[in-house]
Design a protein around this motif. Structure first.
Motif, PDB file in Angstrom:
ATOM      1  N   TYR A   1      73.685 -31.289  -4.894  1.00 54.23           N
ATOM      2  CA  TYR A   1      73.742 -29.988  -4.235  1.00 54.23           C
ATOM      3  C   TYR A   1      75.103 -29.820  -3.580  1.00 54.23           C
TER       4      TYR A   1
ATOM      5  N   ILE B   1      80.672 -21.343  -8.962  1.00 51.03           N
ATOM      6  CA  ILE B   1      80.081 -22.356  -9.828  1.00 51.03           C
ATOM      7  C   ILE B   1      80.276 -21.911 -11.267  1.00 51.03           C
TER       8      ILE B   1
ATOM      9  N   VAL C   1      82.420 -26.794  -9.847  1.00 56.08           N
ATOM     10  CA  VAL C   1      82.461 -25.954  -8.648  1.00 56.08           C
ATOM     11  C   VAL C   1      83.915 -25.812  -8.212  1.00 56.08           C
TER      12      VAL C   1
ATOM     13  N   TYR D   1      73.424 -25.111  -3.249  1.00 53.58           N
ATOM     14  CA  TYR D   1      73.238 -24.765  -4.657  1.00 53.58           C
ATOM     15  C   TYR D   1      73.128 -26.054  -5.465  1.00 53.58           C
TER      16      TYR D   1
ATOM     17  N   HIS E   1      80.023 -23.053 -15.631  1.00 52.16           N
ATOM     18  CA  HIS E   1      79.308 -23.935 -16.551  1.00 52.16           C
ATOM     19  C   HIS E   1      80.168 -24.183 -17.782  1.00 52.16           C
TER      20      HIS E   1
ATOM     21  N   THR F   1      78.809 -31.970  -0.250  1.00 48.58           N
ATOM     22  CA  THR F   1      78.023 -32.324  -1.430  1.00 48.58           C
ATOM     23  C   THR F   1      77.024 -33.397  -1.050  1.00 48.58           C
TER      24      THR F   1
ATOM     25  N   SER G   1      73.012 -35.117 -10.902  1.00 48.45           N
ATOM     26  CA  SER G   1      72.856 -33.810 -10.264  1.00 48.45           C
ATOM     27  C   SER G   1      72.926 -33.970  -8.753  1.00 48.45           C
TER      28      SER G   1
ATOM     29  N   GLU H   1      78.460 -28.605 -15.235  1.00 48.46           N
ATOM     30  CA  GLU H   1      78.828 -27.539 -14.307  1.00 48.46           C
ATOM     31  C   GLU H   1      80.014 -28.008 -13.466  1.00 48.46           C
TER      32      GLU H   1
ATOM     33  N   VAL I   1      73.673 -28.357  -8.610  1.00 50.02           N
ATOM     34  CA  VAL I   1      74.620 -28.490  -9.713  1.00 50.02           C
ATOM     35  C   VAL I   1      74.277 -29.744 -10.505  1.00 50.02           C
ATOM     36  N   SER I   2      74.605 -29.717 -11.787  1.00 51.14           N
ATOM     37  CA  SER I   2      74.326 -30.875 -12.633  1.00 51.14           C
ATOM     38  C   SER I   2      75.399 -31.009 -13.695  1.00 51.14           C
TER      39      SER I   2
ATOM     40  N   ARG J   1      74.298 -17.041  -9.974  1.00 50.71           N
ATOM     41  CA  ARG J   1      73.520 -17.811  -8.996  1.00 50.71           C
ATOM     42  C   ARG J   1      72.296 -17.053  -8.590  1.00 50.71           C
TER      43      ARG J   1
ATOM     44  N   LYS K   1      79.059 -19.063 -13.423  1.00 46.43           N
ATOM     45  CA  LYS K   1      77.607 -19.114 -13.592  1.00 46.43           C
ATOM     46  C   LYS K   1      76.950 -18.132 -12.625  1.00 46.43           C
TER      47      LYS K   1
END
Length: 119
Positions: A65, A3, A82, A74, A5, A92, A63, A80, A76-77, A119, A117
Motif C-alpha cells: 500500500y 499510479i 507510483v 492505495y 500500470h 509505503t 504487493s 504497477e 499496488v502490486s 483509482r 491507472k
C-alpha cells in the motif's frame, strides 16, 4: 501521487531482429538519476517522508500500500508504478512482502510514457 500500470496489455510489441516481446518505456531523464532496489518483507514499511526530487516507485514483485499527500492508502502490486513529485510526503507498507525498483531524478516526468491507472 499518480499510479501507473505496465504489463503485457500495455506497451508496444517489438519484433525487430526476430524478437517477440512487449516493451514498456517507463522513464527518460535529462539529468543524473539514482536507481535503487528495495526489498520489503511482510510487515515492513517505508515511513512517511518528503521526497527531494521526482521519484518513480516500480513494483516488481508482491504487493503493498502507498499513500501520498491525499492521506488515502492505495493498493499496488507487481506491474504497477507510483510517481511521487518532489516535495510530496509519502509512505509505503506491505503485509506480505514487496520488491521495487526506485528511480529518482530532478528532471523526469513519470507520466511521460506510462498510462495512469484509474483509482
Amino acid at each position: 501521487m499518480k499510479i501507473f500500470h505496465f504489463n503485457g496489455q500495455t506497451g508496444r510489441r517489438v519484433t525487430k531482429y526476430g524478437s517477440n516481446f512487449i516493451l514498456n518505456k517507463m522513464i527518460q531523464t535529462e539529468q543524473p538519476a539514482q536507481i535503487v532496489h528495495m526489498d520489503l518483507k511482510g510487515g515492513d514499511n517505508i515511513g512517511a517522508h518528503e521526497t527531494h526530487v521526482n521519484q518513480l516507485f516500480i513494483v516488481t514483485g508482491g504487493s503493498g500500500y502507498v499513500r501520498g499527500c491525499e492521506d488515502i492508502w492505495y493498493e499496488v502490486s507487481s506491474g504497477e508504478a507510483v510517481g511521487f513529485s518532489a516535495g510530496e510526503v509519502h509512505e509505503t507498507r506491505t503485509d506480505s512482502g514487496l520488491t521495487a525498483i526506485v528511480i529518482e531524478s530532478e528532471s523526469m516526468d513519470s507520466g511521460q510514457f506510462m498510462e495512469e491507472k484509474e483509482r
